[in-house]
Design a protein around this motif. Structure first.
Motif, PDB file in Angstrom:
ATOM      1  N   GLN A   1      -6.025  30.067  65.499  1.00 46.43           N
ATOM      2  CA  GLN A   1      -7.372  29.916  66.073  1.00 46.43           C
ATOM      3  C   GLN A   1      -8.419  30.591  65.176  1.00 46.43           C
ATOM      4  OE1 GLN A   1      -8.963  28.303  68.373  1.00 46.43           O
ATOM      5  NE2 GLN A   1     -10.034  29.587  69.835  1.00 46.43           N
ATOM      6  N   ALA A   2      -8.125  31.788  64.701  1.00 49.88           N
ATOM      7  CA  ALA A   2      -9.069  32.525  63.852  1.00 49.88           C
ATOM      8  C   ALA A   2      -9.383  31.730  62.587  1.00 49.88           C
ATOM      9  CB  ALA A   2      -8.508  33.898  63.500  1.00 49.88           C
TER      10      ALA A   2
ATOM     11  N   SER B   1      -8.995  34.532  69.219  1.00 50.49           N
ATOM     12  CA  SER B   1      -8.700  34.706  67.791  1.00 50.49           C
ATOM     13  C   SER B   1      -8.243  36.133  67.511  1.00 50.49           C
ATOM     14  CB  SER B   1      -9.934  34.386  66.942  1.00 50.49           C
ATOM     15  OG  SER B   1     -10.913  35.382  67.103  1.00 50.49           O
TER      16      SER B   1
END
Lengths: 197, 197
Positions: free
Chosen positions: A126-127, B175
């Motif tokens: 996700q990051a 995240s």
């Protein structure tokens, strides 16, 4: 001895399974998706599905990765012109649930985010994606024209833009109560604010 | 004949169960919470937990409702002064994962939103809460002072503010890569944009 998974014919690939997964998710939500359903929809054995998606996280990740690929493909296909407001609108519209297809994508993104919030390996994925999309938006803002926007400033604005658009999308699909006009108006106003600085 | 649920003593109430639920969620995430874990943590039987939380949706809803109650209580306790920027900052900070307690709350909100995205009864609850919080933010914006902000305009800005803050919170917890300073800076910049108009 590991039992042999049913051999894949030319048709049932991971792509076919992912398509089936997205279809079922569109109808019932990712929480309800089972290995059995995906197998039935794709016309393969349960073992084949388990081979490609050994865990629920693997399933959610495959669906999310495919959604991100589709969004990127559409964003890359946006015809960019000299009007920055218009360019930003065209790009950010692809992230909003303005039709059923995009609403399904948002549901999958939200389901993935919920799992990533407690699973470090998903959080890393996700990051990386947030950073990529943020860079793309920052690039569009930096070319805004009314005087050069310093890169760090553009990046900060891009983070807010992406957060606001994802927040609008999250609120729309989780409350089931927003219409296209409300979303489009909010996006328009948001971009005005971003470019007014 | 419905089997009788173990009678509640004076201690194990729904509140005790909800507290146990939030504690377990903080450590393992809502996806992993089981009836068995909640029962063990609260020191009650599995039947008692099932009585109060007959489904996973009921469990998630109880956790979410408690989180919303806590946020409202903190927001109501914010000392409002003459500086609108400061007031908005104080209120919206309560929605960001600036410490572990708030990060847990955000994880629960995201898990709830993911379910609400495919469950109409949860979506109705979510819509009501978004409307309430939006009204409170719109009220703060309408009192901004630099000329009266028309109510409809204030409401539109409040929707964007809430979306941006929830989006920042979503990105941070999913995240696992944003720090307090980045969140605080983003909030500051967002409020500048909202009040600059």
């Amino acid at each position: 001895m590991v039992p042999r998974v049913e051999p894949l014919s030319t048709r049932p690939t991971k792509d076919v399974l992912t398509d089936a997964l997205l279809d079922i998710t569109a109808q019932h939500g990712l929480e309800q998706v089972s290995v059995r359903q995906v197998a039935a929809a794709a016309g393969v054995s349960i073992g084949t599905v388990q081979h490609h998606f050994p865990t629920k996280d693997a399933m959610v990740t495959a669906a999310f990765t495919e959604v991100v690929r589709r969004i990127r493909e559409r964003v890359a296909g946006v015809a960019l012109g000299p009007d920055v407001h218009r360019n930003l609108t065209a790009v950010l519209r692809e992230l909003l649930p303005l039709d059923e297809r995009r609403a399904t994508e948002v549901r999958i993104q939200v389901a993935f985010a919920a799992r990533a919030a407690t699973t470090p390996s998903l959080a890393t994925l996700q990051a990386g994606i947030l950073a990529d999309v943020g860079e793309a938006i920052a690039g569009a803002i930096a070319r805004a024209g009314r005087g050069a926007v310093p890169p760090e400033e553009a990046r900060a604005l891009a983070r807010i833009a992406l957060a606001a658009v994802d927040g609008l999308a999250l609120h729309a699909v989780s409350s089931g109560s927003w219409d296209r006009t409300a979303l489009t108006d909010a996006l328009d106003r948001l971009i005005d604010m971003l470019l007014a600085r």
